[in-house]
Write a protein that holds these residues in place. Structure first.
Motif, mmCIF file in Angstrom:
data_model
loop_
_atom_site.group_PDB
_atom_site.id
_atom_site.type_symbol
_atom_site.label_atom_id
_atom_site.label_comp_id
_atom_site.label_asym_id
_atom_site.label_seq_id
_atom_site.Cartn_x
_atom_site.Cartn_y
_atom_site.Cartn_z
ATOM 1 N N GLY A 25 -12.003 51.499 7.225
ATOM 2 C CA GLY A 25 -12.299 52.292 5.591
ATOM 3 C C GLY A 25 -11.457 52.395 4.631
ATOM 4 N N THR A 26 -11.835 52.597 3.574
ATOM 5 C CA THR A 26 -10.843 52.624 2.555
ATOM 6 C C THR A 26 -10.100 54.713 2.061
ATOM 7 O OG1 THR A 26 -11.968 52.921 0.548
ATOM 8 C CG2 THR A 26 -10.902 50.527 1.200
ATOM 9 N N ASP A 66 -16.351 53.841 0.172
ATOM 10 C CA ASP A 66 -16.553 53.678 1.089
ATOM 11 C C ASP A 66 -18.354 53.897 2.253
ATOM 12 O OD1 ASP A 66 -14.223 53.163 2.001
ATOM 13 O OD2 ASP A 66 -13.615 54.281 2.926
ATOM 14 N N LEU A 101 -13.527 46.035 4.488
ATOM 15 C CA LEU A 101 -14.294 47.351 4.544
ATOM 16 C C LEU A 101 -15.966 46.864 5.134
ATOM 17 C CD1 LEU A 101 -14.975 49.973 3.899
ATOM 18 C CD2 LEU A 101 -15.591 49.565 1.349
#
Length: 285
Positions: free
Chosen positions: A30-31, A36, A71
């Motif tokens: 994820g970011t 997300d 992602l």
């Protein structure tokens, strides 16, 4: 937007279930940002009962995936792993989205992410012995899409499931053929071994559908050899010639000509005839 839980589980696709397990526990790369959660919400809504809503969700995931491919791909992978009773239509939609993203971004994916997605696709293709074209076809397309930029990785994943003495899954054979069409320069140097593995299997195959997919794939193998040799100036191994494969191809030719060509099913006979025609370009007098 409704979630997949509202979808009519009586639909034909909804009656089929996913594989029992994956070999490793995936995780989302994820970011740590709001996107997300948005991606996961879109994944959950990807099989809405309204066609227009499904199309909008797929478009949104694809759009985000162009910018945040890792992602979206790892979110889909993790979701497929965790939802072991996900209805099949939802599963197919996610595999299709992943394929679209790989079509656009495979060149920028880290090798370790490509390997994860390749293993997911290979498992989705083979975890059921029965043929489920919607599901396994989507997984095959995803695997072959990755092969554009990760040819050696895909070749290794397929080869591990193409072992001597065991007739492989229908879609492993089909994936080899599709991969041959797309990536001759990676596949052809390994074809003598692959065709050598195939030869003992040809006499073991009794079902017309398996004979058909082997005929189509052997045809694609021969076409890949011809493509490789005709572009030898760009090939990684410039010593390869059609004569390298002629003995193996002749052995396969004999089985197809003397046994498989006598099949009652017209579709199989057509595939055999097409394959025999291409094989003649490999055979040496």
């Amino acid at each position: 937007v409704s979630t997949q839980s509202t979808w009519d589980s009586r639909l034909a696709l909804g009656k089929r279930r996913m594989p029992k397990a994956y070999s490793t526990e995936p995780n989302v790369e994820g970011t740590d940002g709001e996107v997300d959660g948005l991606v996961m919400a879109l994944i959950e809504a990807c099989y809405d009962k309204e066609q227009s809503a499904r199309e909008a969700v797929v478009h949104s995931l694809h759009d985000i995936g162009k910018k945040q491919s890792i992602l979206v791909l790892t979110s889909c992978e993790t979701y497929l792993h965790k939802h072991k009773r996900l209805i099949m239509g939802h599963r197919v939609e996610l595999l299709n989205v992943m394929k679209l993203i790989c079509d656009d971004t495979a060149a920028t994916l880290p090798p370790e992410i490509a390997l994860r997605i390749a293993r997911l696709a290979a498992l989705e293709m083979t975890c059921k012995a029965e043929i489920v074209p919607e599901w396994q076809g989507a997984a095959t397309a995803l695997l072959v899409s990755l092969g554009t930029h990760f040819g050696k990785t895909i070749l290794e994943e397929l080869s591990q499931r193409f072992t001597p003495g065991n007739v492989p899954h229908f879609y492993i054979v089909k994936a080899f053929g599709d991969f041959a069409v797309q990536n001759a320069f990676v596949l052809v140097p390994s074809l003598d071994e692959l065709i050598g593995r195939s030869l003992p299997m040809l006499g073991m195959i009794k079902h017309d559908n398996m004979r058909w997919v082997f005929s189509v794939t052997l045809c694609h193998f021969c076409e890949a050899i011809l493509n490789y040799v005709s572009n030898i100036d760009r090939a990684p191994d410039k010593t390869i010639a059609t004569s390298r494969y002629s003995q193996h191809i002749f052995s396969a030719f004999e089985v197809l000509f003397t046994v498989w060509l006598n099949a009652k099913e017209a579709r199989l006979r057509l595939a055999v005839v097409e394959c025999l025609g291409v094989m003649t370009h490999i055979l040496t007098v």
